[in-house]
Scaffold this active site. Structure first.
Site, PDB file in Angstrom:
ATOM      1  CD  GLU A 266       2.627  -5.481  -4.017  1.00  0.00           C
ATOM      2  OE1 GLU A 266       1.697  -6.340  -4.078  1.00  0.00           O
ATOM      3  OE2 GLU A 266       3.479  -6.500  -3.192  1.00  0.00           O
ATOM      4  CB  CYS A 300      -1.404  -7.947  -1.801  1.00  0.00           C
ATOM      5  SG  CYS A 300       0.718  -8.178  -1.865  1.00  0.00           S
TER       6      CYS A 300
HETATM    7  C1  UN1 Z   1       2.165  -8.910   0.172  1.00  0.00           C
HETATM    8  O1  UN1 Z   1       1.239  -9.455   0.663  1.00  0.00           O
HETATM    9  O2  UN1 Z   1       2.021  -7.208   0.303  1.00  0.00           O
HETATM   10  O3  UN1 Z   1       3.838 -14.252  -2.552  1.00  0.00           O
HETATM   11  C2  UN1 Z   1       2.536  -8.973  -1.028  1.00  0.00           C
HETATM   12  C3  UN1 Z   1       3.883 -13.651  -1.434  1.00  0.00           C
HETATM   13  C4  UN1 Z   1       4.505 -12.950  -0.976  1.00  0.00           C
HETATM   14  C5  UN1 Z   1       3.117 -11.581  -1.343  1.00  0.00           C
HETATM   15  C6  UN1 Z   1       3.910  -9.928  -0.926  1.00  0.00           C
HETATM   16  N1  UN1 Z   1       5.498 -11.662  -1.720  1.00  0.00           N
HETATM   17  O4  UN1 Z   1       2.993 -14.136  -0.550  1.00  0.00           O
END
Ligand code: UN1
Length: 507
Positions: A266, A300
């Site tokens: 990811e 992210c």
């Molecule tokens: C990340 O930032 O690595 O929905 C993923 C959201 C979080 C993001 C996680 N689940 O803001």
């Protein structure tokens, strides 16, 4: 307060034992404990960490490889019970964990609460799934005289490499999934957040996960991560972090002279939001503030490119600037803080460098003021820049920076093409009260998580299964129904139940 005054320790945890600086050279680590500083106040020492050495890596691999079969043979219900006990412990230790997230990762209290909540949710969600799908064989259809079943087993040793931006939630999500599916685990927390990783592992062991089934190796990518993923005893890798690192891991796995193993990656995003002239502007402003600046933009999922229809752009940007002026940037421990520090000086310097350059090239829409209490920490003022064209946009900026691009009413298809053309595919938002527009865009936009008339962060386990496509990751979605399967191996078993099949002597 009591938790906040505490000093934490981290080091390699092998066979359930935390190695500290006093273990002097026994396993070849660089035993000098390094101090861990708080992003909010770089003079504040939160604790110390001993990084793993080559012997620690070997010890963890050998122990995990020897334990994997035994753990896989443990009934799924027992593995699930360990995860449920760990979830309960996370709740019991919530004040301490929030303080630790504030001090080591610079998270404010709402983000700290969300970290613990999400970690708890991951454990309970995967525990349910293990009870349903990993406990015994599922019957499959077949002709008379044949009994067919399908089963899911652990793969062996899984390496989980987690990021600093969700040091408890994503750390737990990866490890819990790998353990639930029946794997032994070697966890490598981000080097910036080893204290949180060590605390999580201690609670997992307290919850009944055996010491030889779960190991922790603090350290950086080159000294720990790269060595782990090339070892042939490793049967799978889960990684959340930068695209560059995901590609490097992929390459290492491809070059291994051994079995093909999965990489569950990811990575990042250049996440966009489209706002047309039918949108409710007050709502849009609130959602842009949250999506772009909560967690200092270090998600992210965070908003990076805001597309606004020209007819409402001036009004919206005036209101957005007004809202940005009200943001309180400062100490995570203060209840009124909206925007926290970025993770470290390196991240701050890179973001400020980018912002300086962007200020010369792009239209400066707004730059927030930094509060008095930001001088000793790694803070970056939230900014909004105006761009003519999204093609000008470079790499993902992992911080509180939002880019704004205007478009005309008849250009919405081109906007979708431009967003897809960036190659990422994580989150996306659209604000429009015209259903046909929303549907037209949703049909074509290539992302993992699309949000309509709301903010685009804070995915909830089981409710918004989370993960992207393209440059944003391999899938499957964390907190979704297929995630655990990727950590397992699928076996179809076909048994001849006729007299011939049941009696080997007839052969
Ligand atoms: C990340 O930032 O690595 O929905 C993923 C959201 C979080 C993001 C996680 N689940 O803001």
């Amino acid at each position: 307060r009591e938790a906040d005054a505490r000093v934490w320790h981290a080091g390699p945890v092998i066979g359930g034992r935390l190695r500290g600086p006093s273990d002097g050279g026994k396993t070849g680590s660089d035993d000098r404990a390094q101090p861990v500083h708080s992003p909010a106040d770089t003079e504040h020492v939160v604790g110390d960490v001993v990084w793993a050495g080559a012997d620690d890596i070997e010890a963890a691999l050998a122990s995990a490889a020897a334990a994997a079969d035994r753990w896989d043979a443990t009934p799924g219900t027992e593995r699930a019970a360990c995860l449920r006990r760990y979830a309960d412990l996370l709740e019991t230790h919530m004040p301490e964990l929030i303080a630790l997230c504030a001090r080591e990762a610079g998270k404010h209290i709402p983000d700290g609460v969300a970290e613990v909540r999400e970690a708890v949710d991951f454990c309970r969600y995967y525990a349910c799934q293990v009870e349903d799908e990993f406990s015994g064989e599922m019957p499959l259809p077949g002709p008379t005289g044949e009994r067919n079943t399908y089963r899911l087993d652990g793969r062996g040793v899984f390496v989980c490499i987690s990021p600093w931006n969700f040091p408890l939630a994503i750390f737990t999500g990866q490890v819990a999934a790998a353990l639930a599916a029946g794997n032994a685990v070697i966890a490598k927390p981000a080097e910036q957040t080893c204290l949180i990783g060590a605390r999580a592992v201690a609670l997992m062991h307290e919850a009944g996960i055996p010491g030889d089934v779960l190991h922790l190796l603090p350290g950086d990518g080159p000294s720990v991560g790269a060595k782990l993923v090339t070892d042939l005893r490793v049967a799978g890798v889960a990684f959340t972090g930068s695209l560059a690192t995901a590609k490097a891991i992929n390459k290492s796995l491809a070059e291994r002279d051994g079995p093909l193993i999965p990489l569950i990656a990811e990575t990042g995003g250049q996440n966009a939001m489209i706002v047309d002239s039918s949108a409710l502007i007050e709502q849009v402003v609130a959602d842009v503030i949250k999506s772009g600046f909560q967690s200092a933009g270090q998600r992210c999922s965070a908003l990076r490119v805001l597309y606004v229809q020209n007819d409402i752009a001036d009004t919206l940007l005036t209101m957005l600037s007004g809202a940005m002026a009200e943001l309180s940037v400062g100490d995570p421990w203060r209840l009124s803080t909206d925007v926290t520090p970025v993770i470290d000086a390196e991240a701050r310097d890179a973001l400020i460098d980018y912002a300086d350059k962007a200020g010369k090239t792009y239209e400066s829409i707004y730059t927030c003021r930094l509060g008095e209490d930001t001088r000793r920490g790694t803070f970056v003022a939230p900014r909004a820049f105006g761009l003519k064209n999204v093609d000008e946009l470079g790499d993902e900026q992992f911080g509180p920076i939002v880019h704004v691009v205007r478009f005309e009413a008849d250009e919405i298809d081109e906007v979708v093409d431009a967003i897809n053309g960036l190659g990422y595919g994580l989150t996306f938002g659209i604000h429009s009260r015209i259903d046909t527009t929303v549907e037209r865009v949703l049909r074509r936009i290539k992302v993992g998580n699309a949000y309509v008339n709301r903010n685009m962060i804070g995915a909830v386990v089981g409710v918004h299964p989370f993960g992207g496509e393209g440059l944003s990751g391999t899938g499957p979605k964390a907190g979704g129904p297929h995630y655990l399967h990727r950590f397992a191996t699928e076996r179809a078993v076909s048994r001849d139940t006729t007299a011939a099949g049941g009696n080997a002597s007839l052969m």
